[in-house]
Design an enzyme around this catalytic site. Structure first.
Site, mmCIF file in Angstrom:
data_model
loop_
_atom_site.group_PDB
_atom_site.id
_atom_site.type_symbol
_atom_site.label_atom_id
_atom_site.label_comp_id
_atom_site.label_asym_id
_atom_site.label_seq_id
_atom_site.Cartn_x
_atom_site.Cartn_y
_atom_site.Cartn_z
ATOM 1 N N HIS A 72 0.587 -1.025 -0.434
ATOM 2 C CA HIS A 72 -0.310 0.058 0.345
ATOM 3 C C HIS A 72 0.890 1.379 0.198
ATOM 4 C CE1 HIS A 72 -3.984 -1.524 1.399
ATOM 5 N NE2 HIS A 72 -3.432 -2.253 0.412
ATOM 6 N N TYR A 200 -9.777 5.308 6.431
ATOM 7 C CA TYR A 200 -10.289 5.577 8.075
ATOM 8 C C TYR A 200 -11.319 6.823 7.500
ATOM 9 C CZ TYR A 200 -5.719 3.597 9.779
ATOM 10 O OH TYR A 200 -4.909 2.654 9.451
ATOM 11 N N PRO A 292 -5.876 0.464 18.351
ATOM 12 C CA PRO A 292 -5.699 0.231 16.836
ATOM 13 C C PRO A 292 -5.245 1.008 15.873
ATOM 14 C CG PRO A 292 -7.473 -0.615 17.789
ATOM 15 C CD PRO A 292 -6.685 0.370 18.884
ATOM 16 N N LYS A 296 -0.786 -0.148 14.905
ATOM 17 C CA LYS A 296 0.982 0.447 15.463
ATOM 18 C C LYS A 296 1.264 -0.963 16.183
ATOM 19 C CE LYS A 296 2.376 3.989 12.981
ATOM 20 N NZ LYS A 296 2.992 3.271 11.809
ATOM 21 N N TYR A 384 3.474 6.640 9.757
ATOM 22 C CA TYR A 384 1.936 5.682 9.690
ATOM 23 C C TYR A 384 3.305 4.454 8.874
ATOM 24 C CZ TYR A 384 -2.257 3.171 8.393
ATOM 25 O OH TYR A 384 -2.717 2.393 7.840
#
Length: 389
Positions: A72, A200, A292, A296, A384
């Protein structure tokens, strides 16, 4: 029994540490409370940072991940019906890998089996002893008898509820914790993902996340009350609520189906300091937990494994104990930055029960700033894909 490193906990962090130690010619024994089938049945996160991907290759277990995992290069953030993309590749030159934690664990089990590694399951009453001496050992009950494992060091990879952290005297440790006033209701379904990348979503009805395991296995989450039970939510109720929280164009193409797993997870942040006491070294959830949001948990455990493995390698190969002496300080420096990211991302995307009108406006302004500001996007992308070790 005698080994060099006794590893308490046979999840992915304990197995990864054992496999890396084996690659460096260092002996270890892994003690796991549960059965192998139970460990492999746990459904957990599936987004791997660059650092964990590299560690998998270093451990010699990256081939299937490269074949079956999904690269991704970015992620999607939704604010109501509006959606924008954070381009990891353009902003950092790196990416993440979507590959289930269960598959990571399976690959590590196969590698330990192939190498003749010792992983003992269904160990009860595991207890480390004499950790503040040069001759620690671990006792445990297995097959109806008490066993003793002598070692040089003990690695506590046994999760939040394991015995390792409790061996650090209460006067010597400080624990920091934040609990969040909501949970995540998660559903696993044999359906194609709604998008090629994770979504998200922040909506007036609460947070939602659209994730995946592979082309035909999807994982979806919605923010829910802590008092909720999975039994309170039928599949139809879940799908209807998810559609209300994601952009309309995503809701229109969402493929629904029967859930094959449904659970609710509370959210919290937790850190224990220090992560070392005598010959004991904590790794992963034994020392820290993150919400969550941003996936991580496994990745922070992997950074601990990286630091501990290299410290042990230098100790055994070079008789250099500096890495062991500084392990806690080094690991915690990165952990607190990761805790910050998970806390910030959770605060950005969820609706809080005590959120005032001002708080909501600030949240909306932060999302708009992130949408419009490349520097803000780069800061998010760097966290990220994973801060450097």
């Amino acid at each position: 029994m005698r080994t060099q490193v006794a590893i308490i906990g046979g999840g992915p962090s304990g197995l990864l540490l054992s496999q890396l130690l084996h690659s460096a010619g260092i002996e270890s024994v892994v003690l796991e409370r549960r059965s192998r089938d139970y460990v492999l049945s746990r459904i957990r996160a599936g987004v791997l940072e660059t650092g964990l991907v590299d560690l998998m290759h270093e451990a010699g277990v990256g081939d299937r991940m490269e074949r079956e995992g999904f690269v991704h290069d970015g992620t999607l953030l939704a604010n109501g019906n509006e959606q924008f993309r954070i381009d990891f590749k353009a902003l950092t030159g790196r990416h993440v890998m979507v590959y289930g934690q269960t598959e990571v664990t399976r690959d590590l089990y196969e590698a330990r089996d192939a190498a003749g590694g010792t992983v003992i399951h269904e160990c009860r009453g595991v207890k480390p002893h004499d950790l503040d001496t040069a001759a620690p050992f671990v006792t445990f009950l297995h097959d109806g008898k008490v066993n003793r494992l002598d070692c040089d060091f003990v690695a506590g990879c046994d999760g939040y509820h394991g015995p390792s952290r409790q061996e650090i005297p209460t006067a010597e440790r400080t624990e920091y914790e934040k609990t969040y006033p909501f949970g995540w209701l998660g559903v696993l379904s044999e359906t194609p993902p709604v998008a090629d990348e994770l979504i998200y979503a922040n909506s007036e009805r609460g947070f939602a996340l659209c994730s995946m395991r592979n082309d035909s296995l999807s994982r979806y989450y919605i923010q829910c009350d802590l008092s909720d039970s999975p039994d309170d939510w039928t599949d139809d109720m879940f799908w209807d609520e998810l559609k209300r929280r994601i952009p309309e164009e995503a809701a229109d193409r969402l493929v629904t189906g029967p859930s094959i797993e449904k659970s609710i997870a509370p959210l919290r942040s937790f850190v224990c300091e220090p992560m070392r006491w005598g010959r004991l070294f904590l790794c992963g959830d034994a020392a820290h937990i993150v919400p969550p949001t941003g996936a991580k948990g496994l990745n922070t455990a992997a950074s601990d494994v990286h630091y501990l493995f290299n410290a042990l390698r230098h100790f055994y190969h070079d008789r250099d104990d500096e890495g062991l002496e500084k392990y806690s300080e080094t690991a915690l420096a990165r952990i607190w930055k990761t805790e910050r990211f998970s806390w910030w991302f959770s605060s950005l995307m969820h609706r809080y029960p005590d959120q005032s009108g001002f708080d909501l406006r600030m949240q909306q302004a932060e999302l708009a700033f992130l949408r419009d500001n490349e520097a803000a996007q780069k800061a998010m992308a760097e966290s990220y894909v994973g801060l450097p070790y």
